[in-house]
Design an enzyme around this catalytic site. Structure first.
Site, PDB file in Angstrom:
ATOM      1  N   ARG A  67     -60.512 -11.584  60.123  1.00  0.00           N
ATOM      2  CA  ARG A  67     -60.035 -12.924  60.342  1.00  0.00           C
ATOM      3  C   ARG A  67     -60.260 -13.856  59.153  1.00  0.00           C
ATOM      4  O   ARG A  67     -59.469 -14.570  58.735  1.00  0.00           O
ATOM      5  CB  ARG A  67     -60.059 -13.477  61.484  1.00  0.00           C
ATOM      6  CG  ARG A  67     -59.282 -14.794  61.928  1.00  0.00           C
ATOM      7  CD  ARG A  67     -58.851 -15.031  63.255  1.00  0.00           C
ATOM      8  NE  ARG A  67     -60.062 -15.060  63.997  1.00  0.00           N
ATOM      9  CZ  ARG A  67     -60.970 -15.744  64.224  1.00  0.00           C
ATOM     10  NH1 ARG A  67     -61.018 -16.914  63.466  1.00  0.00           N
ATOM     11  NH2 ARG A  67     -62.056 -15.585  65.084  1.00  0.00           N
ATOM     12  N   TYR A 120     -35.082 -21.565  55.310  1.00  0.00           N
ATOM     13  CA  TYR A 120     -35.295 -20.176  56.482  1.00  0.00           C
ATOM     14  C   TYR A 120     -35.109 -20.900  57.818  1.00  0.00           C
ATOM     15  O   TYR A 120     -35.809 -21.770  58.075  1.00  0.00           O
ATOM     16  CB  TYR A 120     -36.461 -19.549  55.879  1.00  0.00           C
ATOM     17  CG  TYR A 120     -36.587 -18.214  56.669  1.00  0.00           C
ATOM     18  CD1 TYR A 120     -35.860 -16.985  56.322  1.00  0.00           C
ATOM     19  CD2 TYR A 120     -37.434 -18.329  57.565  1.00  0.00           C
ATOM     20  CE1 TYR A 120     -35.879 -15.880  57.166  1.00  0.00           C
ATOM     21  CE2 TYR A 120     -37.630 -17.014  58.461  1.00  0.00           C
ATOM     22  CZ  TYR A 120     -36.788 -15.965  58.058  1.00  0.00           C
ATOM     23  OH  TYR A 120     -37.123 -14.786  58.646  1.00  0.00           O
ATOM     24  N   ASP A 192     -41.309 -22.511  48.642  1.00  0.00           N
ATOM     25  CA  ASP A 192     -40.955 -21.125  49.125  1.00  0.00           C
ATOM     26  C   ASP A 192     -40.397 -20.265  48.260  1.00  0.00           C
ATOM     27  O   ASP A 192     -39.277 -20.645  47.838  1.00  0.00           O
ATOM     28  CB  ASP A 192     -40.210 -21.037  50.487  1.00  0.00           C
ATOM     29  CG  ASP A 192     -40.131 -19.772  51.311  1.00  0.00           C
ATOM     30  OD1 ASP A 192     -40.173 -18.750  50.519  1.00  0.00           O
ATOM     31  OD2 ASP A 192     -39.869 -19.450  52.418  1.00  0.00           O
ATOM     32  N   LYS A 217     -40.590  -9.335  52.182  1.00  0.00           N
ATOM     33  CA  LYS A 217     -39.427  -9.177  51.180  1.00  0.00           C
ATOM     34  C   LYS A 217     -39.672  -8.348  49.855  1.00  0.00           C
ATOM     35  O   LYS A 217     -40.296  -7.000  49.897  1.00  0.00           O
ATOM     36  CB  LYS A 217     -38.620 -10.192  50.825  1.00  0.00           C
ATOM     37  CG  LYS A 217     -38.639 -11.385  52.160  1.00  0.00           C
ATOM     38  CD  LYS A 217     -37.848 -10.653  53.360  1.00  0.00           C
ATOM     39  CE  LYS A 217     -37.730 -11.298  54.635  1.00  0.00           C
ATOM     40  NZ  LYS A 217     -37.835 -12.806  54.717  1.00  0.00           N
TER      41      LYS A 217
HETATM   42  C1  LIG Z   1     -38.008 -13.807  55.460  1.00  0.00           C
HETATM   43  C2  LIG Z   1     -38.556 -15.153  54.880  1.00  0.00           C
HETATM   44  C3  LIG Z   1     -39.402 -15.957  55.541  1.00  0.00           C
HETATM   45  C4  LIG Z   1     -40.354 -15.496  56.822  1.00  0.00           C
HETATM   46  O1  LIG Z   1     -40.984 -14.488  56.428  1.00  0.00           O
HETATM   47  P1  LIG Z   1     -41.545 -13.325  57.606  1.00  0.00           P
HETATM   48  O2  LIG Z   1     -42.247 -12.686  56.698  1.00  0.00           O
HETATM   49  O3  LIG Z   1     -40.508 -12.685  58.273  1.00  0.00           O
HETATM   50  O4  LIG Z   1     -42.392 -14.113  58.528  1.00  0.00           O
HETATM   51  C5  LIG Z   1     -39.455 -17.253  55.084  1.00  0.00           C
HETATM   52  N1  LIG Z   1     -38.854 -17.661  54.118  1.00  0.00           N
HETATM   53  C6  LIG Z   1     -37.662 -16.901  53.638  1.00  0.00           C
HETATM   54  C7  LIG Z   1     -36.994 -17.609  52.275  1.00  0.00           C
HETATM   55  C8  LIG Z   1     -37.391 -15.786  53.981  1.00  0.00           C
HETATM   56  O5  LIG Z   1     -36.545 -14.960  53.374  1.00  0.00           O
END
Ligand SMILES: *Cc1c(COP(=O)(O)O)cnc(C)c1O
Length: 401
Positions: A67, A120, A192, A217
């Site tokens: 962790r 998001y 982000d 992603k």
């Molecule tokens: C998918 C996504 C998230 C969340 O990510 P997870 O890995 O599903 O927790 C946050 N911001 C954006 C822009 C995303 O496309």
């Protein structure tokens, strides 16, 4: 933490992304493996009590307790820090783990946060519901309007959260302009960068302090893992890490290993994805059944000049509107044979969603209209299939509209 030696710094700074993703972590561990070993151990032994005391005192030690850190995490973190141009990085169990941990680490009751009207969905929920519950005030602003950020700043503004490009119409935020106004006031800017990837956009070069990713992603890139990354300075990373070990959004060593494997091909995947998506966006714009295409790489995107200034490619996601309403759009999406109907983006498989259907579970039609989500919207994440096969599939599906 992953401090670079001077020698290492000289070598890494001369490398391009294609080389960094394969060699940035060479010096991280001194075992003899070429492919990284998976350290599937929850805890690590010290040789004696003196060494144990040292390990227990070292933040983010890679071999103390998983962790707190893990040797595979350390390798991924090294590659990500080099790609984003930050001092260090921290991996988490999901993109939301990265975002919630960052926000909870950096703001306290009485602080004010500025965020965008479009985020998001789960990030928007943190802004709308979670932070206010802990006594943090949040102002949401129109991200395309730089002056809206300036006007929202208050004496207690602690953090500005950006996301660019953003769903559903791929609106772009001017990162450099917002970071500039934040810097003189000591406000932390978090970006982000999921929709761009570090290959297409480096927010740290534009003045951002913290870059968060859903590594689920592009970074993983194969629709097989869930992970997140936080890239930032040593000082902020240490603060965020102290919260991270309490929140516990830990990445499994196996998924860290898969993520590292995905990262090795990120630059070449992005190169093809950028080319495929731009070609498909231009192709869609020329189809009579398509009302409008939203893609930052198109000259018709209202912020194309800004996108060209701060991005080196425009990514996989194309939003477009079909001429007609809910039924026509649903028919079109169902007729597509290559991309599965699935959320997410940035992997080897193209994916498609009827946007109104995706939001239908959580919003009424009225709410969708207010949020600017028309019923004829399609979101298409372009993958690595051959461009002519993708075009042919779209063409046959458009015939049923
Ligand atoms: C998918 C996504 C998230 C969340 O990510 P997870 O890995 O599903 O927790 C946050 N911001 C954006 C822009 C995303 O496309």
């Amino acid at each position: 933490m992953n401090k670079r030696s001077h020698h290492e710094e000289r070598i890494l700074d001369s490398f391009q992304n294609e080389t960094l993703v394969i060699h940035a972590d060479d010096a991280v561990t001194n075992d003899r493996t070429v492919a990284p070993a998976i350290y599937y151990s929850a805890t690590f032994r010290a040789h004696n009590a003196t060494e144990f005391a040292d390990m227990a005192k070292t933040p983010h030690h890679p071999q103390y307790y998983t962790r707190y850190g893990n040797p595979v995490h350390e390798r991924v973190e090294k590659v990500m820090a080099e790609l984003e141009g930050t001092e260090t990085a921290l991996v988490t169990g999901s993109g939301m783990g990265a975002i919630s941990t960052t926000l909870l680490a950096l703001v306290s009751a009485g602080d004010h946060v500025i965020a965008q009207t479009r985020h998001y969905m789960s990030t928007a929920k943190i802004m709308d519901e979670m932070l206010p519950r802990f006594g943090v005030e949040v102002t949401l602003v129109e991200q395309a309007d730089v002056t809206a950020f300036a006007e929202a700043i208050r004496p207690n503004t602690k953090l500005i959260m950006l996301e660019t490009p953003a769903n559903p119409t791929l609106v772009v935020t001017d990162i450099a302009a917002v970071a500039e106004m934040a810097r003189s006031r000591g406000i932390i800017v978090v970006v982000d960068n999921t929709f761009a990837s570090p290959i297409n956009q480096r927010p740290h070069d534009l003045g951002a302090d913290v870059i968060v990713h859903s590594a689920t992603k592009y970074l993983g890139g194969h629709h097989d893992l869930t992970a997140g990354v936080i890239c930032t300075s040593e000082a902020l990373a240490e603060r965020i890490w102290h919260t991270h070990i309490s929140i516990g959004a830990v990445l499994s060593p196996m998924d860290a290993w898969l993520l590292l494997r995905g990262l090795r091909t990120l630059p070449i995947r992005m190169e093809r994805i950028n080319a495929n998506a731009l070609a498909l966006a231009e192709f869609l714009e020329a189809q009579p059944q398509v009302e409008r295409v939203y893609y930052p790489g198109l000259a018709s995107h209202p912020q194309h000049e800004l996108a060209k200034r701060q991005m080196r490619g425009f990514g996989a996601v194309i939003a477009f509107a079909i001429k007609g309403g809910y039924e026509e759009t649903e028919r079109f999406v169902s007729a597509l044979k290559l991309p599965p109907n699935a959320v997410s983006l940035g992997g080897v498989d193209s994916l498609v969603v009827h946007t109104a259907a995706m939001w239908g579970g959580v919003m009424t039609e009225e709410q969708m209209r207010t949020a600017g989500i028309p019923t004829n919207f399609v979101r298409y994440s372009v993958g690595l299939e051959h461009i002519e096969d993708l075009k042919a599939d779209l063409l046959q599906a458009l015939q049923v509209v």
